[in-house]
Design a protein around this motif. Structure first.
Motif, PDB file in Angstrom:
ATOM      1  N   GLY A   1     -24.100 -27.382  40.803  1.00 15.73           N
ATOM      2  CA  GLY A   1     -24.676 -27.789  39.528  1.00 15.73           C
ATOM      3  C   GLY A   1     -25.359 -26.659  38.769  1.00 15.73           C
ATOM      4  N   PHE A   2     -25.695 -25.581  39.441  1.00 14.48           N
ATOM      5  CA  PHE A   2     -26.347 -24.459  38.776  1.00 14.48           C
ATOM      6  C   PHE A   2     -25.351 -23.427  38.249  1.00 14.48           C
ATOM      7  CE2 PHE A   2     -29.976 -26.034  41.241  1.00 14.48           C
ATOM      8  CZ  PHE A   2     -30.953 -26.043  40.249  1.00 14.48           C
ATOM      9  N   GLY A   3     -24.082 -23.685  38.404  1.00 15.93           N
ATOM     10  CA  GLY A   3     -23.076 -22.780  37.863  1.00 15.93           C
ATOM     11  C   GLY A   3     -23.182 -21.374  38.416  1.00 15.93           C
ATOM     12  N   GLU A   4     -23.149 -20.373  37.516  1.00 14.78           N
ATOM     13  CA  GLU A   4     -23.127 -18.977  37.932  1.00 14.78           C
ATOM     14  C   GLU A   4     -24.439 -18.501  38.533  1.00 14.78           C
ATOM     15  OE1 GLU A   4     -22.035 -16.680  34.587  1.00 14.78           O
ATOM     16  OE2 GLU A   4     -19.947 -17.328  34.580  1.00 14.78           O
ATOM     17  N   ARG A   5     -25.506 -19.285  38.357  1.00 16.31           N
ATOM     18  CA  ARG A   5     -26.787 -18.855  38.921  1.00 16.31           C
ATOM     19  C   ARG A   5     -26.812 -18.915  40.441  1.00 16.31           C
ATOM     20  NH1 ARG A   5     -31.792 -21.904  36.360  1.00 16.31           N
ATOM     21  NH2 ARG A   5     -30.267 -23.464  35.669  1.00 16.31           N
ATOM     22  N   VAL A   6     -25.919 -19.711  41.038  1.00 13.35           N
ATOM     23  CA  VAL A   6     -25.927 -19.916  42.492  1.00 13.35           C
ATOM     24  C   VAL A   6     -24.526 -19.736  43.049  1.00 13.35           C
ATOM     25  CG1 VAL A   6     -26.375 -21.540  44.366  1.00 13.35           C
ATOM     26  CG2 VAL A   6     -27.892 -21.497  42.371  1.00 13.35           C
ATOM     27  N   ALA A   7     -24.432 -18.986  44.125  1.00 12.96           N
ATOM     28  CA  ALA A   7     -23.170 -18.809  44.843  1.00 12.96           C
ATOM     29  C   ALA A   7     -23.342 -19.328  46.264  1.00 12.96           C
ATOM     30  CB  ALA A   7     -22.767 -17.339  44.877  1.00 12.96           C
ATOM     31  N   VAL A   8     -22.252 -19.755  46.868  1.00 16.41           N
ATOM     32  CA  VAL A   8     -22.270 -20.244  48.250  1.00 16.41           C
ATOM     33  C   VAL A   8     -21.410 -19.314  49.097  1.00 16.41           C
ATOM     34  CG1 VAL A   8     -21.669 -22.136  49.814  1.00 16.41           C
ATOM     35  CG2 VAL A   8     -22.617 -22.634  47.540  1.00 16.41           C
ATOM     36  N   GLU A   9     -21.953 -18.855  50.225  1.00 14.54           N
ATOM     37  CA  GLU A   9     -21.165 -18.056  51.159  1.00 14.54           C
ATOM     38  C   GLU A   9     -21.146 -18.756  52.510  1.00 14.54           C
ATOM     39  OE1 GLU A   9     -22.916 -14.174  51.619  1.00 14.54           O
ATOM     40  OE2 GLU A   9     -24.567 -14.920  52.857  1.00 14.54           O
ATOM     41  N   HIS A  10     -20.011 -18.712  53.172  1.00 17.00           N
ATOM     42  CA  HIS A  10     -19.861 -19.346  54.475  1.00 17.00           C
ATOM     43  C   HIS A  10     -19.773 -18.273  55.551  1.00 17.00           C
ATOM     44  CE1 HIS A  10     -19.181 -23.428  52.898  1.00 17.00           C
ATOM     45  NE2 HIS A  10     -18.629 -22.800  51.862  1.00 17.00           N
ATOM     46  N   VAL A  11     -20.535 -18.457  56.626  1.00 18.67           N
ATOM     47  CA  VAL A  11     -20.572 -17.489  57.716  1.00 18.67           C
ATOM     48  C   VAL A  11     -20.388 -18.210  59.045  1.00 18.67           C
ATOM     49  CG1 VAL A  11     -22.104 -15.932  56.451  1.00 18.67           C
ATOM     50  CG2 VAL A  11     -23.089 -17.675  57.958  1.00 18.67           C
ATOM     51  N   THR A  12     -20.078 -17.453  60.067  1.00 15.28           N
ATOM     52  CA  THR A  12     -19.971 -18.016  61.412  1.00 15.28           C
ATOM     53  C   THR A  12     -21.221 -17.660  62.209  1.00 15.28           C
ATOM     54  OG1 THR A  12     -18.852 -16.023  62.216  1.00 15.28           O
ATOM     55  CG2 THR A  12     -17.467 -17.819  61.402  1.00 15.28           C
ATOM     56  N   GLY A  13     -21.564 -18.506  63.148  1.00 15.41           N
ATOM     57  CA  GLY A  13     -22.719 -18.234  63.993  1.00 15.41           C
ATOM     58  C   GLY A  13     -23.953 -18.962  63.529  1.00 15.41           C
ATOM     59  N   ALA A  14     -24.571 -19.709  64.435  1.00 11.12           N
ATOM     60  CA  ALA A  14     -25.759 -20.491  64.099  1.00 11.12           C
ATOM     61  C   ALA A  14     -26.939 -19.591  63.763  1.00 11.12           C
ATOM     62  CB  ALA A  14     -26.113 -21.398  65.275  1.00 11.12           C
ATOM     63  N   MET A  15     -27.857 -20.130  62.980  1.00 12.65           N
ATOM     64  CA  MET A  15     -29.104 -19.432  62.662  1.00 12.65           C
ATOM     65  C   MET A  15     -30.187 -20.031  63.543  1.00 12.65           C
ATOM     66  SD  MET A  15     -28.749 -19.364  58.539  1.00 12.65           S
ATOM     67  CE  MET A  15     -27.339 -18.561  57.774  1.00 12.65           C
ATOM     68  N   HIS A  16     -30.802 -19.188  64.335  1.00 15.81           N
ATOM     69  CA  HIS A  16     -31.777 -19.742  65.256  1.00 15.81           C
ATOM     70  C   HIS A  16     -32.769 -18.710  65.732  1.00 15.81           C
ATOM     71  CE1 HIS A  16     -29.643 -17.819  68.649  1.00 15.81           C
ATOM     72  NE2 HIS A  16     -28.605 -18.029  67.875  1.00 15.81           N
ATOM     73  N   THR A  17     -33.856 -19.209  66.233  1.00 14.86           N
ATOM     74  CA  THR A  17     -34.826 -18.339  66.864  1.00 14.86           C
ATOM     75  C   THR A  17     -34.473 -18.329  68.338  1.00 14.86           C
ATOM     76  OG1 THR A  17     -36.307 -20.152  67.324  1.00 14.86           O
ATOM     77  CG2 THR A  17     -36.573 -19.025  65.231  1.00 14.86           C
TER      78      THR A  17
END
Length: 369
Positions: free
Chosen positions: A178-194
């Motif tokens: 909904g934010f158009g060019e102001r926001v991009a989405v990138e997909h990555v592998t591997g969980a984010m965790h502590t």
């Protein structure tokens, strides 16, 4: 994202940041020379030059020259963006280390160039990007995602790990679109965790973390470390935890009761790097980090003001870098020569994340040793 306690298996105490374990190695004062880089110890200079030369496909001499100019370049970015105020939309160092400032109009571009920066006219103001980021972060948090500012592309980036699932993710992605060019989405592998693993470095209750920064207050030594470490353990081999801010932030404090606390980072090769000041990270800045698992690794700052959604909770205003981090490095230090920048928080999707150290020093009223 893995928070990595830094490992310094063999020596606890006397290295840099802290007490006990060498988790985070700081540096010994560098000696200026015709081939040296001000503020960089010999081992850190070698690692930083090698990393930059490999990443940018330049010679060692060219990498050295870029690192020599880095302090002046970051100072220019901060000075110009500060002077332009709302007419600037952030700044960064480009691939060649050139100070670059995003501006909103031709007059601001002229002012930036006159001050020694490259001007890049962009479409979105800092306020517009902040509004988009705030709206996305106001949605229910989605574990294994991150939302951060990409100043080089003048947009907000939503990073989605392949471990992220569920209806909340669908709502987040719909909002991002909904934010158009102001926001991009990138997909990555591997969980984010502590991650806090058993092992060496500072230990307590079967847990291991790395030392962050050695500090003091009123004649007493303290270690500023990762909050997810100090929240999990009340008593370390070097002393008791005295505070923890996590989630939200990721910093904590340990009273260093059992060892010395030199203001140096262990480099895991018998040498250290002196840390003499705390500074704000700049996108494009070449950095190194020390931790007990991956030891000394280098890379660059890729984003700032990043919110990472760990399974334990969300942490905001983190520094994102390309330096390698793995479990066991948590709490270790991020630095640029003799400047301390951050505390290792976690990792995921090929990036590493750090809590800005200045915020932690201010919160606890401690000073670097």
């Amino acid at each position: 994202m893995t928070k990595s306690p830094s490992r310094t298996p063999r020596r606890l105490a006397t290295t840099a940041a802290v007490a006990g374990l060498a988790a985070f190695g700081l540096i010994a004062p560098s000696t200026a020379s015709a081939t040296g880089i001000d503020g960089y110890g010999a081992s850190v200079q070698h690692a930083a030059v090698s990393s930059l030369a490999a990443d940018a496909h330049v010679s060692a001499a060219e990498a050295t020259a870029q690192l020599r100019a880095q302090q002046a370049a970051t100072d220019t970015v901060h000075a110009v963006t500060g002077a332009l105020g709302q007419r600037a939309a952030g700044g960064y160092l480009d691939a060649k280390g050139t100070p670059t400032v995003n501006v909103l109009d031709a007059a601001a571009a002229d002012q930036a160039r006159a001050a020694g920066a490259v001007a890049k006219v962009v479409r979105h103001s800092s306020a517009q990007l902040a509004d988009a980021q705030g709206a996305l972060q106001a949605l229910p948090a989605v574990t294994h995602t991150a939302i951060g500012l990409d100043e080089q592309a003048n947009r907000i980036v939503v990073t989605v790990s392949d471990a992220a699932k569920g209806p909340a993710l669908d709502r987040l992605l719909a909002a991002a679109r909904g934010f158009g060019e102001r926001v991009a989405v990138e997909h990555v592998t591997g969980a984010m965790h502590t991650a806090i693993y058993n092992g060496e470095a500072i230990t307590g209750g079967g847990t291991r973390c790395s030392v962050g920064f050695n500090t003091n207050k009123g004649g007493q030594n303290y270690i500023v470390d990762a909050g997810h470490c100090t929240r999990a353990v009340s008593q370390w081999n070097v002393g008791p935890s005295q505070g923890a801010s996590f989630p939200g932030n990721d910093y904590g404090l340990i009273r260093n009761s059992n060892s010395t606390g030199p203001g140096e980072v262990s480099l895991y090769n018998g040498s250290t790097q002196r840390i003499s000041s705390a500074a704000t990270a700049t996108v494009g800045e070449r950095i190194c980090k020390s931790g007990s698992t991956t030891r000394l690794t280098c890379g660059s700052v890729t984003r700032t003001n990043v919110t990472v959604n760990y399974s334990e909770g969300s942490v905001s205003q983190l520094i994102q870098t390309s330096a390698s981090v793995n479990p066991g490095d948590s709490g270790g230090c991020l630095f640029d020569g003799s400047k301390g920048l951050g505390i290792t928080s976690g990792m995921g999707g090929g990036s590493s994340y750090f809590q800005p150290v200045g915020e932690a020093l201010s919160a606890y009223g401690v000073s670097l040793n």
